[in-house]
Design a protein around this motif. Sequence first.
Motif, short mmCIF file in Angstrom:
data_model
loop_
_atom_site.label_atom_id
_atom_site.label_comp_id
_atom_site.label_asym_id
_atom_site.label_seq_id
_atom_site.Cartn_x
_atom_site.Cartn_y
_atom_site.Cartn_z
N UNK A 191 0.41 -1.01 -0.19
CA UNK A 191 0.47 -0.26 0.09
C UNK A 191 1.01 0.99 -0.20
N UNK A 192 0.23 2.61 -0.13
CA UNK A 192 0.99 3.40 -0.30
C UNK A 192 1.84 3.43 0.80
N UNK A 193 2.39 4.34 0.80
CA UNK A 193 3.29 4.74 2.57
C UNK A 193 2.46 6.02 3.29
N UNK A 194 2.45 5.62 4.69
CA UNK A 194 2.17 7.35 4.67
C UNK A 194 3.15 7.80 5.98
N UNK A 195 3.89 9.62 5.49
CA UNK A 195 4.44 9.95 5.77
C UNK A 195 4.34 10.57 6.63
N UNK A 196 4.76 10.72 7.66
CA UNK A 196 4.96 12.05 8.68
C UNK A 196 6.71 12.49 9.17
N UNK A 197 6.09 13.69 8.75
CA UNK A 197 7.80 14.62 8.76
C UNK A 197 7.32 15.79 10.10
N UNK A 224 2.79 14.78 -5.00
CA UNK A 224 2.63 13.16 -5.78
C UNK A 224 1.60 12.39 -5.09
N UNK A 225 1.50 12.40 -4.36
CA UNK A 225 -0.30 11.66 -4.46
C UNK A 225 0.04 10.93 -2.79
N UNK A 226 0.84 11.08 -1.59
CA UNK A 226 1.31 10.29 -0.78
C UNK A 226 0.07 11.05 0.28
N UNK A 227 0.15 10.56 1.31
CA UNK A 227 -0.66 10.80 3.07
C UNK A 227 0.83 11.31 3.51
N UNK A 228 1.26 13.22 3.51
CA UNK A 228 1.92 12.89 4.34
C UNK A 228 1.68 15.10 5.06
N UNK A 280 -2.62 -1.50 7.86
CA UNK A 280 -1.43 -1.37 7.77
C UNK A 280 -0.64 -1.14 6.20
N UNK A 281 0.53 0.08 6.11
CA UNK A 281 1.41 0.94 5.64
C UNK A 281 2.29 0.69 6.19
N UNK A 282 3.03 0.80 4.95
CA UNK A 282 4.20 1.05 5.48
C UNK A 282 3.82 2.79 5.80
N UNK A 283 5.18 2.38 7.52
CA UNK A 283 5.73 3.90 7.52
C UNK A 283 6.33 4.25 6.99
N UNK A 284 6.75 6.15 7.18
CA UNK A 284 7.69 6.93 6.34
C UNK A 284 8.16 7.38 7.87
N UNK A 285 9.30 8.52 8.18
CA UNK A 285 9.42 9.26 9.61
C UNK A 285 10.60 10.10 8.55
#
Length: 315
Positions: A53-59, A82-86, A109-114
Amino acid sequence: MLDPRRIVVLAAIALLALGPGTAVASPAKPKPSGVARAAQPPPLPPAPVEPLPPPKIYLFRGAMGPIFSTGMDRLEEKLTKAGFSANVYEFTICRWIGDRAIASYKESPAPIVLIGHSMGGLCSVVISEMAAKENIPISLVIAIDPAHATGDVPLNVERFINIFLSDSVLGGGDVVAVPGYRGHYASYDLKENARVSHINIEKSDEIHRQIVEMVTRLPRIPPQTQTDAVPLRYLVPADTLVELWDSGVRLPVRRGDTLESIAAANRVPLWTLAQSNSLPENAQLTPGQTIIVPRHLSPPEPTAAMATPPPAQRK
């Protein structure tokens, strides 16, 4: 000379002696020579890798983020476009956002990006530690000149990238991984670049472009075995653009290879091979030794690394 009638009687007696239902084997017919075996069907191709699944991005911004970490807001805009949840947050609510990220993962569950700058980089590692206690993987962590107090990278982080200034007072966190870490790790010290400072390092459009590209590829890359991942640590030369490699891979040297030819074949700067392998750029290589070569999310085929073709076999 035996009477033919007696021969017939003797043959009948022999058959009776063999017992009822006994078959007499006939001589096997010789197989014709030169008959080819039936062709074996080709092996089935491997099943395509199912995209994640598309990642969920937390900045996360650093201290006084709305003033000094505005690059994180610009990066959020690019990722959203770019189409992401950020979403971008202040580091002061780090643990609250960490709890939300963990709850969201458990529900869907979806990849998590920090991704974090300064104290936000420290926050990214804190949330990774929180997720480790819940046995939740973190697909990618990018720390941008994190604070000195930033902890070590925990085992549940699949990929970690640190872009920092080792001589920075406000940042300068030279983050390492915990013992036994088997993920992909790359560290870039930019202290030799006089144009980069703690308050502009997170605003680089070139770094933003590479981060967006990396996140875009993340759900589609094939699984990479972590056993072959070699950590990378670079002191980036002055006035050199940072290229965000994923980790290193060991490749064998073949006859005639040089660091320069291997660098050209893999399209990487010569200085990266010299630093990764603690060798001078003109070092003599021995066939059979291994050389660490930086790679991106999709590693190159090992054969592509060889600048010199194998010697022709004598007939």
